[in-house]
Design an enzyme around this catalytic site. Structure first.
Site, PDB file in Angstrom:
ATOM      1  CB  SER A  47      -8.828  -2.284   0.517  1.00  0.00           C
ATOM      2  OG  SER A  47      -9.287  -2.509  -0.787  1.00  0.00           O
ATOM      3  CG  ASP A  80      -2.876  -1.013  -4.878  1.00  0.00           C
ATOM      4  OD1 ASP A  80      -3.513  -1.783  -5.627  1.00  0.00           O
ATOM      5  OD2 ASP A  80      -3.259  -0.701  -3.739  1.00  0.00           O
ATOM      6  CG  HIS A  94      -4.631  -3.635  -2.542  1.00  0.00           C
ATOM      7  ND1 HIS A  94      -4.780  -2.280  -2.460  1.00  0.00           N
ATOM      8  CD2 HIS A  94      -5.765  -4.168  -1.998  1.00  0.00           C
ATOM      9  CE1 HIS A  94      -5.947  -1.985  -1.916  1.00  0.00           C
ATOM     10  NE2 HIS A  94      -6.561  -3.124  -1.616  1.00  0.00           N
TER      11      HIS A  94
END
Length: 673
Positions: A210, A316, A347
């Protein structure tokens, strides 16, 4: 980073994983302080680093590195905190070692990984726990692990600027320090110098999920010397495209609050001016500004000298798949060495969807790029693709060599319901009309594909006689006439047919976390190498959204600026759809759906437009393996019967988007970190 709740993805390799896990655990689990015997000399191809160093006795220290910036305006250069753990044996022998680095804003505010681990310190401020398994596994194998607090976060000076110069420089300065090009200090404010060149080879590999992976992308895009490889997991390549899509705002499109969220309490008190600058430079309108250019790493792909191992969930909906697609293509254009894993999760970190294979592969990747071992990983297939839950395939290159862009065209159907998607152009004068309904989204449209509903225009192929594989990034060009001065567009590709997928819409975004643990390295009382196991969380569905893209029709002439539309005038623009690799199996249909606001993913326009599509000037360009010939074969001849899709639903709660999709989502919860 503003996070959004998201929604679910798929192949068995259970026996293989069990065997691999058993073999790995024989060497991975090292009791605290233990000194395993060095392995006997191995053949060149199987050479690997071994856990011959004590993790319990490792050197744990903190250094503050001068970034050369004064983000908080206090009149002195900001120093970022760098927590280090490295083998004591190599230091005593005067042997230099490479570094694995994770630079993050999350170490104090939110935690890392599936279990939300944070850094911990003893009473003297010395680091005790380093989140995740990288330290436990790699330090005994002769690596240093370095955990960097971005400016403004945890124990660092300055202010976090959400992907801007300060974020990137926070980590780049540490790479420079590890190579003797920047200054480090033993304390946050003192003058005693700390030097890394006595123990660091200067070879650095950055990794992170991320926001952390985004920093790795950004540092690589500076071309900094010494950065040998990066492993971005679910990472952003352009911050503009995280908050907007071709001018259309993607939910709460204001990054400034993220700065306050991750900043330390000290930084929150001093960084208001920075947050104001972020707000002013990143307008909700979606206009491209200098602030967005600063946060665009794709434009600097030509500077990348490091190899890149990309990992991304195709479902995602937080850091959407378009982020890895544009980065991958730009790196390819500049000849950067690359590897890629594409899962069907949301994610989620690969440690939590393919653990044994991930640790083994990452180990070999770092051994090759940081230690220089010729272990053959650079000659193996470039791509691993998850086809169904826990079932994977590989490709020598990605997209495959046989992939060719193929133009498919929508046309009216012969009865009420969807139109036709094929190779033949529509007859002159053919149109389709829909009215934006912000209360509906892609799952609703897919569930209603066979009905003539007013909120979307849908076009489908006949049932396929053969499998058809989409691999890469698609584009959809539309010519639309709006009835109002503003309009947003969504285009989605949908696989119509029953399947079992990872339930990316549920909590965990395709995984379930169990209570039992497995261990990956050595432990100490304050830093365990044992983590909760996970398993695939699946759902039986009647259709699967394969790829999606959004745009503000007002950017038709200039992608950098929205302009008011003239009602009744036709506008042509091309929507970029997210990269994907998906096989539409025989018996299923492929659908193209064009609508307005995609509920829970796209903010609506200020008006409620009705749009009429000119079908003669509307088409989709898809990357099909086998190209037009493959499409022709798949849409001719007999096809197998499949259960009716209407008997199945897109998730456990039906056609309505699951509650897990509704956003915005904070960066500190669940699989989002």
């Amino acid at each position: 980073m503003r996070m959004r709740r998201t929604r679910g993805a798929r192949l068995p390799y259970g026996t293989l994983v069990a065997a691999a896990t058993a073999a790995l655990l024989a060497t991975l689990v090292t009791p605290a302080g233990a000194q395993p015997e060095p392995a006997a000399p191995a053949a060149r191809e199987s050479r690997e680093s071994r856990p011959v160093h004590s993790y319990a006795d490792a050197i744990r220290e903190s250094v503050w590195v001068d970034t050369g910036l004064d983000g908080d305006g206090d009149g002195r250069a900001d120093r970022v905190a760098v927590d280090i753990v490295r083998p004591r044996e190599t230091a005593a022998a005067g042997r230099k070692i490479p570094v694995i680095m994770d630079a993050s804003p999350y170490y104090a505010c939110c935690g890392r990984g599936n279990e939300g681990q944070k850094k911990t310190y003893d009473a003297d401020g010395n680091p005790v726990q380093f989140p995740l398994f990288y330290d436990n596994f790699f330090v005994p194998r002769g690596y240093a692990f370095v955990a960097v607090d971005l400016a403004g976060t945890n124990r660092s000076d300055g202010c976090d600027d959400v992907g801007g110069r300060s974020d990137v420089q926070s980590a780049k300065a540490v790479v420079d320090w590890l190579n003797g090009r920047a200054r480090g200090y033993t304390t946050r404010t003192g003058d005693a110098r700390a030097r890394a060149t006595a123990w660091s080879t200067g070879n650095v590999g950055m990794i992170g999920k991320s926001w952390d992976g985004t920093i790795a992308n950004g540092v690589a895009a500076t071309g900094v010397e010494g950065l040998k490889t990066i492993v971005p997991i679910g990472a952003i390549s352009s911050w503009y495209d995280y908050f907007h899509s071709q001018g259309a705002p993607l939910y709460n499109a204001n990054p400034s609050w993220l700065s306050e969220y991750v900043n330390s309490s000290e930084a929150q008190a001093r960084c208001g001016a920075v947050q104001d600058r972020i707000t002013a430079g990143t307008p909700y309108s979606g206009d491209r500004t200098a602030a967005w250019t600063e946060r665009d790493h794709v434009r600097n792909a030509g500077k990348v000298k490091a190899s890149v191992f990309v990992v991304h969930g195709q479902q995602d909906l937080n850091v959407r798949a378009g982020q890895f697609g544009q980065w991958w293509d730009a790196l390819a254009a500049h000849g950067v060495e690359r590897k890629i894993w594409l899962s069907q999760t949301g994610h989620v970190d690969p440690f939590d969807f393919r653990r044994a294979d991930w640790v083994r592969t990452l180990h070999r990747w770092f051994d090759h790029h940081l230690l220089g071992y010729d272990n053959g990983i650079d000659r193996e297939p470039v791509a691993d693709i998850e086809r169904a839950p826990d079932r994977w395939t590989t490709d020598r290159q990605w997209p495959p060599r046989a992939t060719a862009t193929t133009t498919l065209r929508p046309a009216p159907g012969t009865a009420a319901g969807p139109g036709v998607l094929g190779r033949a152009p529509a007859a002159p004068g053919s149109t389709a009309t829909f009215t934006d309904d912000p209360g509906l989204g892609e799952l609703d449209w897919a569930a209603r594909i066979d009905g003539a509903t007013p909120e979307k225009a849908g076009f489908v192929t006949r049932p396929l006689s053969r499998d058809l594989r989409i691999s890469g990034s698609s584009k959809v060009t539309v010519t639309a006439t709006p009835t109002t001065a503003t309009a947003h567009l969504t285009a989605v590709l949908v696989d119509l047919g029953p399947d079992t997928i990872r339930d990316y819409g549920a909590a965990g975004e395709g995984i379930t976390t169990r209570t039992d643990r497995s261990c990956w390295g050595a432990s100490t009382p304050g830093d365990s190498a044992c983590f909760k196991e996970t398993e695939a969380r699946t759902a039986d569905v009647g259709y699967t959204v394969v790829s999606r893209g959004w745009a503000d029709l007002g950017t038709w002439a200039d992608p950098g600026r929205e302009r008011p539309l003239t009602p009744g005038r036709a506008y042509t623009m091309t929507l970029d759809l997210a990269a994907t690799d998906h096989v539409v199996t025989a018996g299923h249909r492929l659908a193209l759906i064009v609508g307005g606001t995609d509920k829970d993913l796209l903010d609506p326009p200020s008006t409620t437009p009705t749009l009429t599509l000119d079908l003669t000037r509307t088409w989709a360009k898809l990357p099909l393996v086998g190209g037009a010939e493959a499409f022709g074969r798949a849409t001719s001849g007999p096809y197998p019967a499949v259960p009716p899709a209407t008997a199945l639903v897109p998730s456990s709660i039906g056609a309505v988007p699951p509650v897990a999709v509704t956003g915005p989502r904070l960066p500190g919860f669940g699989a989002t970190r």
